[in-house]
Design an enzyme around this catalytic site. Structure first.
Site, short mmCIF file in Angstrom:
data_model
loop_
_atom_site.label_atom_id
_atom_site.label_comp_id
_atom_site.label_asym_id
_atom_site.label_seq_id
_atom_site.Cartn_x
_atom_site.Cartn_y
_atom_site.Cartn_z
N GLY A 125 13.06 22.12 59.44
CA GLY A 125 12.19 22.78 58.48
C GLY A 125 10.71 22.65 58.77
N ASP A 136 24.27 30.45 63.65
CA ASP A 136 23.77 31.13 62.45
C ASP A 136 22.62 32.06 62.82
OD1 ASP A 136 21.65 28.41 61.16
OD2 ASP A 136 21.83 29.35 63.11
N HIS A 147 20.06 28.58 64.92
CA HIS A 147 20.28 27.27 65.52
C HIS A 147 21.29 27.36 66.66
CE1 HIS A 147 18.78 26.22 61.43
NE2 HIS A 147 18.04 25.41 62.17
N SER A 162 13.96 21.68 63.56
CA SER A 162 15.41 21.47 63.66
C SER A 162 15.94 21.77 65.06
CB SER A 162 16.17 22.34 62.66
OG SER A 162 15.92 23.71 62.93
N ASN A 196 9.32 28.08 61.89
CA ASN A 196 9.38 27.96 60.43
C ASN A 196 8.07 28.31 59.73
OD1 ASN A 196 12.07 26.99 60.39
ND2 ASN A 196 11.34 24.94 60.93
#
Lengths: 232, 200
Positions: free
Chosen positions: A70, A188, A191, A43, A100
């Site tokens: 992801g 967040d 990101h 991402s 991830n």
């Protein structure tokens, strides 16, 4: 056998087949596009294309974006072995994946990233690879930050050994003096915001320009030339 | 987000499986952000809400309305319910709450998802008796027709019917026609719920 270096597609557990749809779209794009730069990863790569920085800095370099939210190293490995490198001859590939890989140790993740890099080098003999370091994550210090830092340390030494590959780590830009990450950089705590992408893109864009200029020389490229650009 | 065994209308915090505590960090930040702010509008929901904040559309259309954004990627109804019960509504009195959640409720039936949305609406009404809640319809998803599109459409029909009789709630379908005549959605309009072009 390193589990982080096993090619694996993402299973459609949700029911709308979005992962495979996007992979198929990337394969289709390879048929028509003639990118000079290919971005591939998770991402962090995918979202870059939603921001102005892509239009301003990377589109003009004829870049394609094969980021998929992801994705682990296993998923990227599967994608590059199932059509996403067909018919294209980018001069540079930017690889950004690993954050991830929750089931794997730092050593395994690093092994997965180098496995992808090796395949990119063998499939695209004229390309140079830029491997981006994993960014810190989480508002405060935590075990994932430590893990990502270990991955980066391992890649810092292993990537240049692979040949036409360099490692670029801009992690330090994102941790404030009190050890926290600002919501202005990562909305967040994982990101990047538009501002966060600006911070990352400046050194990346500089390195891309240097690397592209280097590939346009007709002289053969030696190990020592590429190690000059191993920015930390 | 994988299938969830928790009921859609039972307040449930997100467990920190990954190890960096981001969900709770975000919740805590929303609570502390809300102290000393006087938003007229509160947006709450999942990634579709959260990402709205990251693009020009927020600065142009919603910031000027004194809006706060309490979106968290991956949230299902039970997670939003927990957040609103545990502080995110305690320090503010917005006039409007925009609620957009439900697409991540994997494993729940449309009736259960509707129940989750109604539970959230009730909590908002209890905590903010003077606020109006605007519930946004779930968007279609996936490149081609699939069960999740059907599920989302069913949720929308159920919610729309339930709120029809409530004066403090309205339902808004924000799908401008993403689905083309051949049933497909273009990637230019939606890359995936996490990174959707905000063409609405």
């Amino acid at each position: 056998m390193n589990p982080a270096a096993q090619p694996l597609p993402v299973q459609d557990v949700q029911g709308d087949a979005r992962w495979i749809s996007q992979h198929e779209r990337f394969v289709q794009e390879c048929k028509d596009a003639e990118p000079d730069v290919l971005f591939i990863g998770d991402s962090m790569v995918q979202l870059m294309q939603q921001h102005e920085v892509w239009r301003d800095l990377f589109s003009p370099l004829h870049a394609l974006n094969f980021g998929l939210a992801g994705d682990t190293t296993c998923n990227v490995l599967w994608r590059i072995q199932n059509g996403e490198l067909q018919n294209i001859q980018p001069k540079v590939v930017v690889l950004w994946v690993g954050t991830n890989n929750h089931q794997h140790t730092a050593e395994q993740v690093s092994g997965g990233v180098t496995a992808i890099t090796q395949i990119l080098i063998s499939q695209l003999p004229r390309a140079k690879i830029i491997v981006l370091g994993l960014l810190p994550r989480g508002e405060h210090q935590n075990s994932l930050r430590e893990k990502n830092a270990v991955v980066n340390e391992l890649l810092r030494s292993s990537v240049p050994q692979l040949g036409p590959a360099q490692f670029l780590d801009v992690s330090a830009e994102f941790v404030q003096s009190d050890g926290s990450i600002s919501k202005h950089d990562m909305f967040d705590f994982l990101h990047l915001t538009a501002a966060g992408y600006q911070t990352l893109s400046k050194p990346l864009h500089d390195l891309l320009l240097q690397t592209l200029e280097e590939t346009s020389d007709s002289a053969p490229h030696t190990q020592s030339v590429s190690s000059q650009f191993d920015l930390l | 987000m994988s299938e969830d065994s928790h009921p859609a209308d039972s307040p449930t915090p997100c467990q920190d499986i990954q190890g960096d505590g981001r969900w709770m960090s975000l919740h805590n930040r929303f609570v502390s952000d809300s102290k000393g702010k006087e938003p007229d509008v509160l947006f709450v929901g999942d990634s579709l809400v959260q990402l709205l904040h990251e693009f020009e559309v927020w600065r142009k259309l919603f910031s000027p309305l004194h809006a706060l954004n309490f979106g968290v990627s991956g949230d299902a109804t039970q997670h939003v319910l927990w957040r609103l019960i545990n502080g995110e509504l305690d320090y503010i009195s917005p006039k409007v709450v925009v609620l957009w959640v439900g697409t991540n409720n994997h494993g729940h039936t449309p009736e259960q998802i509707c129940g989750g949305i109604m539970a959230i609406i009730n909590v908002i009404h209890q905590k903010l008796p003077h606020a109006h809640t605007l519930v946004l319809g779930l968007l279609p998803r996936g490149k081609n027709p699939n069960p999740l599109r059907e599920r989302n459409a069913s949720v929308n029909a159920l919610v729309q019917a339930e709120v029809a009789s409530l004066s403090h709630v309205s339902f808004l379908d924000v799908d401008p026609g993403f689905i083309h005549s051949d049933g497909s959605i273009l990637h230019q309009d939606m890359k995936q719920p996490l990174s959707r072009k905000h063409a609405v």
